[in-house]
Design a protein around this motif. Structure first.
Motif, PDB file in Angstrom:
ATOM      1  N   MET A  93       9.359  -9.137  15.964  1.00 47.08           N
ATOM      2  CA  MET A  93       9.103  -8.240  14.837  1.00 47.08           C
ATOM      3  C   MET A  93       7.472  -8.249  14.419  1.00 47.08           C
ATOM      4  SD  MET A  93      11.153  -8.939  10.922  1.00 47.08           S
ATOM      5  CE  MET A  93      10.179 -10.489  10.796  1.00 47.08           C
ATOM      6  N   ASN A  94       7.263  -6.982  13.679  1.00 47.09           N
ATOM      7  CA  ASN A  94       6.042  -6.798  13.139  1.00 47.09           C
ATOM      8  C   ASN A  94       6.061  -6.573  11.794  1.00 47.09           C
ATOM      9  OD1 ASN A  94       4.844  -6.543  16.071  1.00 47.09           O
ATOM     10  ND2 ASN A  94       6.066  -4.423  15.963  1.00 47.09           N
ATOM     11  N   VAL A  95       4.951  -6.866  11.003  1.00 48.18           N
ATOM     12  CA  VAL A  95       4.649  -6.767   9.776  1.00 48.18           C
ATOM     13  C   VAL A  95       3.463  -6.093   9.239  1.00 48.18           C
ATOM     14  CG1 VAL A  95       6.081  -8.857   8.942  1.00 48.18           C
ATOM     15  CG2 VAL A  95       3.489  -8.891   9.414  1.00 48.18           C
ATOM     16  N   PHE A  96       3.638  -5.082   8.280  1.00 44.38           N
ATOM     17  CA  PHE A  96       2.593  -4.607   7.754  1.00 44.38           C
ATOM     18  C   PHE A  96       2.367  -5.248   6.155  1.00 44.38           C
ATOM     19  CE2 PHE A  96       0.927  -1.162   4.797  1.00 44.38           C
ATOM     20  CZ  PHE A  96      -0.094  -0.380   5.591  1.00 44.38           C
ATOM     21  N   PHE A  97       1.079  -5.732   5.955  1.00 44.58           N
ATOM     22  CA  PHE A  97       0.873  -6.522   4.704  1.00 44.58           C
ATOM     23  C   PHE A  97      -0.474  -6.258   4.150  1.00 44.58           C
ATOM     24  CE2 PHE A  97      -0.654  -8.977   8.398  1.00 44.58           C
ATOM     25  CZ  PHE A  97      -1.801  -9.765   7.748  1.00 44.58           C
ATOM     26  N   GLU A  98      -0.568  -6.727   2.757  1.00 45.75           N
ATOM     27  CA  GLU A  98      -1.702  -6.658   2.026  1.00 45.75           C
ATOM     28  C   GLU A  98      -2.560  -7.793   1.862  1.00 45.75           C
ATOM     29  OE1 GLU A  98      -3.438  -4.897  -2.289  1.00 45.75           O
ATOM     30  OE2 GLU A  98      -1.132  -4.639  -1.837  1.00 45.75           O
ATOM     31  N   GLU A  99      -3.764  -7.986   2.129  1.00 48.48           N
ATOM     32  CA  GLU A  99      -4.387  -9.028   2.203  1.00 48.48           C
ATOM     33  C   GLU A  99      -5.874  -9.067   1.482  1.00 48.48           C
ATOM     34  OE1 GLU A  99      -4.618 -12.626   5.109  1.00 48.48           O
ATOM     35  OE2 GLU A  99      -6.302 -11.302   5.491  1.00 48.48           O
ATOM     36  N   SER A 100      -6.002  -9.581   0.388  1.00 49.78           N
ATOM     37  CA  SER A 100      -7.335  -9.346  -0.205  1.00 49.78           C
ATOM     38  C   SER A 100      -7.749  -7.937  -0.549  1.00 49.78           C
ATOM     39  CB  SER A 100      -8.493 -10.207   0.452  1.00 49.78           C
ATOM     40  OG  SER A 100      -8.152 -11.418   0.816  1.00 49.78           O
ATOM     41  N   GLY A 101      -6.857  -7.079  -0.828  1.00 50.05           N
ATOM     42  CA  GLY A 101      -7.093  -5.583  -1.234  1.00 50.05           C
ATOM     43  C   GLY A 101      -7.016  -4.707   0.167  1.00 50.05           C
ATOM     44  N   LYS A 109      -2.172   1.577  -9.561  1.00 50.02           N
ATOM     45  CA  LYS A 109      -1.316   0.521  -8.899  1.00 50.02           C
ATOM     46  C   LYS A 109      -0.790  -0.459 -10.166  1.00 50.02           C
ATOM     47  CE  LYS A 109      -1.765  -3.014  -5.471  1.00 50.02           C
ATOM     48  NZ  LYS A 109      -2.670  -3.650  -4.534  1.00 50.02           N
ATOM     49  N   LYS A 110       0.390  -0.834  -9.907  1.00 45.66           N
ATOM     50  CA  LYS A 110       1.173  -1.623 -10.973  1.00 45.66           C
ATOM     51  C   LYS A 110       1.620  -3.001 -10.209  1.00 45.66           C
ATOM     52  CE  LYS A 110       0.866   1.201 -14.236  1.00 45.66           C
ATOM     53  NZ  LYS A 110       0.228   0.585 -15.626  1.00 45.66           N
ATOM     54  N   GLY A 111       1.599  -3.021  -9.040  1.00 46.14           N
ATOM     55  CA  GLY A 111       2.186  -4.151  -8.209  1.00 46.14           C
ATOM     56  C   GLY A 111       1.947  -3.912  -6.847  1.00 46.14           C
ATOM     57  N   ARG A 112       2.386  -5.189  -5.913  1.00 47.26           N
ATOM     58  CA  ARG A 112       2.534  -4.801  -4.627  1.00 47.26           C
ATOM     59  C   ARG A 112       3.590  -3.561  -4.134  1.00 47.26           C
ATOM     60  NH1 ARG A 112      -1.477  -7.900  -2.277  1.00 47.26           N
ATOM     61  NH2 ARG A 112      -1.503  -9.830  -3.044  1.00 47.26           N
ATOM     62  N   GLY A 113       2.823  -2.424  -3.805  1.00 49.25           N
ATOM     63  CA  GLY A 113       3.521  -1.278  -3.227  1.00 49.25           C
ATOM     64  C   GLY A 113       4.210  -0.657  -4.492  1.00 49.25           C
ATOM     65  N   GLU A 127       5.393   6.318   8.437  1.00 53.07           N
ATOM     66  CA  GLU A 127       5.192   7.078   7.265  1.00 53.07           C
ATOM     67  C   GLU A 127       4.945   6.417   6.175  1.00 53.07           C
ATOM     68  OE1 GLU A 127       7.710  10.988   8.976  1.00 53.07           O
ATOM     69  OE2 GLU A 127       8.626   9.460   8.090  1.00 53.07           O
ATOM     70  N   ALA A 128       5.854   5.274   6.198  1.00 52.51           N
ATOM     71  CA  ALA A 128       5.655   4.464   4.733  1.00 52.51           C
ATOM     72  C   ALA A 128       4.345   3.734   4.626  1.00 52.51           C
ATOM     73  CB  ALA A 128       6.792   3.464   5.049  1.00 52.51           C
ATOM     74  N   ALA A 129       3.800   3.491   5.929  1.00 49.47           N
ATOM     75  CA  ALA A 129       2.825   2.748   5.867  1.00 49.47           C
ATOM     76  C   ALA A 129       1.543   3.736   5.595  1.00 49.47           C
ATOM     77  CB  ALA A 129       2.254   2.076   7.273  1.00 49.47           C
ATOM     78  N   GLY A 130       1.616   4.804   6.036  1.00 52.02           N
ATOM     79  CA  GLY A 130       0.662   5.886   5.719  1.00 52.02           C
ATOM     80  C   GLY A 130       0.669   6.404   4.381  1.00 52.02           C
ATOM     81  N   LEU A 131       2.069   6.445   3.799  1.00 53.20           N
ATOM     82  CA  LEU A 131       2.154   6.828   2.219  1.00 53.20           C
ATOM     83  C   LEU A 131       1.350   5.615   1.445  1.00 53.20           C
ATOM     84  CD1 LEU A 131       3.444   8.533   0.190  1.00 53.20           C
ATOM     85  CD2 LEU A 131       5.470   7.074   0.270  1.00 53.20           C
ATOM     86  N   LEU A 185       4.665  -5.767   2.937  1.00 53.27           N
ATOM     87  CA  LEU A 185       5.341  -4.558   2.371  1.00 53.27           C
ATOM     88  C   LEU A 185       6.299  -3.997   3.639  1.00 53.27           C
ATOM     89  CD1 LEU A 185       1.894  -2.895   1.435  1.00 53.27           C
ATOM     90  CD2 LEU A 185       3.792  -4.174  -0.076  1.00 53.27           C
ATOM     91  N   LEU A 186       6.122  -4.050   4.660  1.00 52.31           N
ATOM     92  CA  LEU A 186       7.139  -3.447   5.826  1.00 52.31           C
ATOM     93  C   LEU A 186       7.353  -4.451   6.738  1.00 52.31           C
ATOM     94  CD1 LEU A 186       5.770   0.107   6.268  1.00 52.31           C
ATOM     95  CD2 LEU A 186       7.531  -0.357   5.153  1.00 52.31           C
ATOM     96  N   GLN A 187       8.372  -4.410   7.246  1.00 50.91           N
ATOM     97  CA  GLN A 187       8.858  -5.217   8.364  1.00 50.91           C
ATOM     98  C   GLN A 187       9.509  -4.233   9.338  1.00 50.91           C
ATOM     99  OE1 GLN A 187      11.232  -8.897   8.027  1.00 50.91           O
ATOM    100  NE2 GLN A 187      10.550  -9.205   6.042  1.00 50.91           N
TER     101      GLN A 187
END
Length: 689
Positions: free
Chosen positions: A1-9, A113-117, A96-100, A42-44
Motif C-alpha cells: 500500500m502507498n500513501v499520499f500525505f502532507e508534511e510541513s506544508g 484552506k480550512k484543515g487537512r484536505g 486525480e485526487a492528488a492532483g486536485l 490524505l490518500l491510501q
C-alpha cells in the motif's frame, strides 16, 4: 500500500512498510524511512507507484481550470474528494485526487484552506480583487523590466524624472521605480548616483552634492515666500560719524563697519557699528520664523543660501552711501596706552561712507606700509589707528589666554579663498593675520566679548560660545559649546563671548541683538522686557537647533570645497603636486586645502614637504588616489607658512579650521575668531585619530 500525505506544508508519497495504531512507517523513493501520523495521510492507494503518482498528480494540477473549479464548488466548506466527484464527474482516481489537492493548495486566492484536505472557496469580491492585484503585478513587472533596459541604456524613464532625488536620498523601496533602479545598478555594477549621472537624472557631480544637501535641509526649496520688508523705528538718532566697512568684493551681507572720531581731550572714540535687523524683525513674526527655520546663511564656493531674503538683507546691510540702522558699540580709548576708558551701546542711524574691499587694499595695506605710513588708500589714518589698537587687543588676549594655561595663537597659517565663475574655480592663498583681517577680527572679538558682559551684568540671558577646561566632560577636551549664560572662552582669551556681530547671517546673533537692544533701551529693567528670559525653553531650543543646522552647513561647505579642490586639479591638469605631512598618513596639498590620506606612506615627520603623483580622483565620492614620489624637505626647512609647523592640532581640527578659514568672503570678517575656536593647541598630537 502507498500513501499520499502532507508534511510541513509539503505533499509527499511513499510505500507503507508497517502500520501501528495512529502511525505509518513509510519508505520514501530516496530509501529514507519516515514516521507519518495517520491524520496527515490524505490518500491510501495501491497503484501506481509513488513516484509515478506524484508526476501524474502534478500534470492534473497543471490542467485544472481554476475558474470552473471555483464555480462548481459550493458555498460551504468541502473536502477534496467531494469536489473531485463534481469536477471530474466520477469518483476521482488516486492521481486525480492528488492532483486536485495540489491544485487547491496552490490556488490560495481561489480557495481558503480550512484543515487537512478541507477548503472553502473565496468570496467573489475577494477573488476578483486578488486577481486584479496579480494582473497589476504582472503589468508592473513588464514596466519594471522596461525601466531596467532604459536605465542600462543610460536613458532615464519619464516616470523617474520627477522623483530622482527621492530615489537617491530617501527611496520608497516598494515602488517599481526603485526596484528597477536597484536591478539596473546590480546588472551594470554601478551605484545609484553614478547610474543617475549617466542617465541624465543628475546633471553633474556638483548638482548631486547640492541636491542631496537641499533635499535633506531644504525639502521645500531654498526660496523665500513674499513677506513685507520690516523697517527700523523712525525716531533713531543720527550718528555724527563717517563709517566704513572692510569686506571681500563678493560680500553682500555687510554686517559690520567702523568709525574713528578724535575727541577734544585727545582721546579717541572708536565705533563698531553692526547692522541692526533686530530693530525691524520681531520675535515670532513672519521674517523671524523664516530666519529661525534656517539658522544661518549657508556658504560654499561660488554660491550661498542666505538666512534672510535679499530684500531684507538690502534693507539692513551697511551699504556705501546709505544711512543705515545699526547697533553701535563706542569705545573711548587713551592713545597713550590704548586702554579702554569707557564703552557705550546705542541704536542709531549710521552714515556709511565707504565699503572697503580686500581685493583692492590687500596689496596696499600691510604691516610695512602701516609702520612707514607709505601708500595712498581710503581711510588710511583710521586704518592706521585701528591697527595699533588691534595689536593691543590681541596682546591682551594672549596674556589672558596664557593665564588660562594655553599657548599663544599661531599666526603662521595660510587661509584659502575660493572664487567660482562659469564653473571655473580659482583658489587663492593669503596668510592669516594680515592687517585688515586682524583689525576686523580683533574688533569683532572685542564687541562680542563686551556685549556678552553687558548682557551678563544686566541679568539678561544670551547665547554664548564657551571653551574651557573644567571638571570632566566636554570641558576637559577643550571643545567649544554654546551656553545661555556667560562663561570663559579660553581659546580666544576672553571672559565671555557672545556671537552678536553677524545678525544678517546667523540667527544666534539676531537673538543676541534683541537682548542687547533691550539692555541699551531699558537698562536695569531689561530682564523684564527682553524677548528671552532666564531658563527660557525657546532659548534652549534655539541653541540646539542652531548647533544641528550649523554642523550640517559646515559639513556641506567642507564637501563642496573638497569638490572644487578636485575640480581645480582637473582644470590645472595637475598630476604632480607638493603636499605637507599633517600627521602619519594624512597630508594636505600646498596650493589648495585638499586633505589626502595616503595609505602605506612611509614614516615622515609632521611638517615635511613631499611630492605626490595624483593617480585619479572622483568627484562623486570625493576621493583621491595618490602615490608618494619623494620627500622634498624635512620639517625644519619647511615653508614657514605651512600651518602644521610646530602646532599641536589634530587633523580633524585642522580640516575644520581650513573649512572655516576658507569660507567665502562674507565670512572673512571673523576668520581669526573662527580659527581660534577650532584650532585649539591643547590636545596632544598622539591623541588625534
Amino acid at each position: 500500500m502507498n500513501v499520499f500525505f502532507e508534511e510541513s506544508g509539503d505533499f509527499k508519497v511513499g510505500s507503507v512498510m508497517s502500520h501501528a495504531g495512529e502511525a505509518y512507517q513509510v519508505e520514501m523513493a530516496s530509501g529514507k524511512r519516515n514516521k507519518v501520523k495517520a491524520k496527515d495521510v490524505l490518500l491510501q492507494y495501491e497503484k501506481p507507484a509513488p513516484a509515478e503518482l506524484l508526476e501524474q498528480a502534478k500534470a492534473v494540477a497543471a490542467d485544472i481550470d481554476l475558474e470552473f473549479l471555483w464555480e462548481v464548488a459550493g458555498e460551504e466548506e468541502f473536502g477534496f474528494a467531494e469536489l473531485g466527484a463534481e469536477y471530474f464527474g466520477h469518483a476521482p482516481l488516486p492521481h486525480e485526487a492528488a492532483g486536485l489537492i495540489l491544485g487547491l493548495h496552490n490556488a490560495p486566492i481561489y480557495f481558503y484552506k480550512k484543515g487537512r484536505g478541507r477548503y472553502k472557496k473565496a468570496p467573489e469580491q475577494s477573488l476578483r480583487a486578488a486577481l486584479a492585484g496579480i494582473e497589476k503585478k504582472k503589468q508592473q513587472a513588464v514596466i519594471q523590466a522596461q525601466y531596467v533596459e532604459e536605465l542600462k541604456a543610460n536613458k532615464l524613464p519619464d516616470s523617474m524624472k520627477a522623483i530622482v532625488q527621492q530615489l537617491l536620498f530617501k527611496p520608497d523601496k516598494n515602488t517599481i521605480e526603485y526596484k528597477a533602479l536597484e536591478a539596473a545598478c546590480n546588472e551594470t555594477h554601478q551605484s545609484p548616483q553614478r547610474l543617475m549621472l549617466a542617465a541624465g537624472g543628475i546633471a553633474s557631480p556638483k548638482d548631486l552634492h547640492m541636491s542631496k544637501f537641499l533635499f535633506e535641509n531644504f525639502p521645500k526649496g531654498a526660496g523665500f515666500p513674499d513677506v513685507p520688508v520690516p523697517s527700523a523705528p523712525a525716531n533713531l538718532p543720527l550718528a555724527a560719524v563717517e563709517a566704513f566697512s572692510i569686506d571681500d568684493v563678493t560680500t553682500t551681507e555687510i554686517d559690520d563697519a567702523f568709525s574713528v572720531v578724535h575727541l577734544e581731550d585727545g582721546k579717541v572714540r572708536v565705533g563698531i557699528h553692526i547692522a541692526a535687523p533686530g530693530l525691524g524683525i520681531r520675535p515670532d513674526d513672519a521674517v523671524d520664523k523664516m530666519a529661525r527655520a534656517r539658522m544661518s546663511t549657508v556658504y560654499m564656493p561660488g554660491d550661498k543660501i542666505t538666512m534672510l531674503p535679499d530684500s531684507i538683507v538690502e534693507a539692513f546691510t551697511l551699504a556705501e552711501g546709505k544711512t543705515c540702522p545699526a547697533l553701535s558699540l563706542y569705545a573711548t580709548l587713551d592713545p597713550a596706552d590704548w586702554s579702554v576708558i569707557s564703552t557705550e551701546t546705542r541704536a542709531e542711524l549710521v552714515p556709511i561712507a565707504n565699503n572697503l574691499r580686500h581685493n583692492t587694499l590687500d596689496d596696499l595695506v600691510n604691516e610695512e606700509t602701516l609702520a612707514s605710513g607709505e601708500g595712498d588708500y581710503p581711510r588710511k589714518a583710521e586704518l592706521g589707528l585701528l591697527w595699533k589698537w588691534a595689536l593691543q587687543l590681541e596682546a591682551g588676549r594672549m596674556v589672558k589666554r596664557e593665564g588660562f594655561g594655553l599657548k599663544p595663537e599661531q599666526n603662521n597659517r595660510v587661509d584659502y579663498n575660493f572664487y567660482v565663475e562659469d564653473d571655473v574655480v580659482t583658489v587663492t592663498r593669503r596668510k592669516r593675520g594680515a592687517p585688515l583681517d586682524k583689525i576686523v577680527a580683533e574688533l569683532m572679538i572685542f564687541a562680542n566679548s563686551t556685549w556678552g558682559k553687558l548682557m551678563h551684568d544686566h541679568g539678561v540671558p544670551g547665547i554664548y560660545r564657551s571653551q574651557g577646561q573644567g571638571v570632566g566632560g566636554w570641558a576637559a577636551k577643550m571643545q567649544v559649546r554654546m551656553l545661555t549664560h556667560a562663561a570663559p572662552h579660553q581659546g580666544l582669551g576672553v571672559d565671555q563671548y557672545a556671537w552678536s556681530t553677524s545678525p544678517l547671517r546667523r540667527y544666534t546673533d539676531l537673538v543676541n541683538q534683541w537682548q542687547i537692544l533691550a539692555v541699551a533701551e531699558k537698562g536695569v529693567a531689561a530682564p523684564f522686557v527682553a524677548p528671552f528670559k532666564h531658563k527660557d525653553a525657546n532659548l534652549f531650543a534655539i541653541v540646539s537647533a542652531f548647533d544641528a543646522a550649523y554642523s550640517a552647513y559646515n559639513d556641506h561647505q567642507s564637501n563642496m570645497e573638497r569638490y572644487w579642490c578636485l575640480r581645480w586639479l582637473g582644470q590645472q591638469e595637475q598630476r604632480q603636486v607638493e603636499a605637507v605631512v599633517l600627521k602619519d598618513e594624512v597630508l594636505r596639498l600646498s596650493d589648495i586645502p585638499l586633505i589626502i590620506r595616503l595609505s602605506g606612506m612611509p614614516p615622515a615627520a609632521r611638517g615635511a614637504q613631499v611630492k605626490l603623483d595624483i593617480l585619479r580622483w572622483d568627484e562623486v565620492d570625493l576621493s583621491v588616489e595618490a602615490r608618494l614620489l619623494e620627500v622634498i624637505t624635512a620639517p625644519a626647512a619647511a615653508d614657514a607658512e605651512l600651518d602644521y609647523e610646530d602646532e599641536e592640532e589634530t587633523p580633524a581640527e585642522h580640516e575644520q579650521a581650513l573649512a572655516e578659514a576658507a569660507a567665502p568672503a562674507d565670512e572673512q570678517a571673523e576668520v581669526a575668531d573662527l580659527a581660534s575656536e577650532t584650532a585649539v593647541t591643547e590636545p596632544a598630537p598622539e591623541q588625534a585619530s
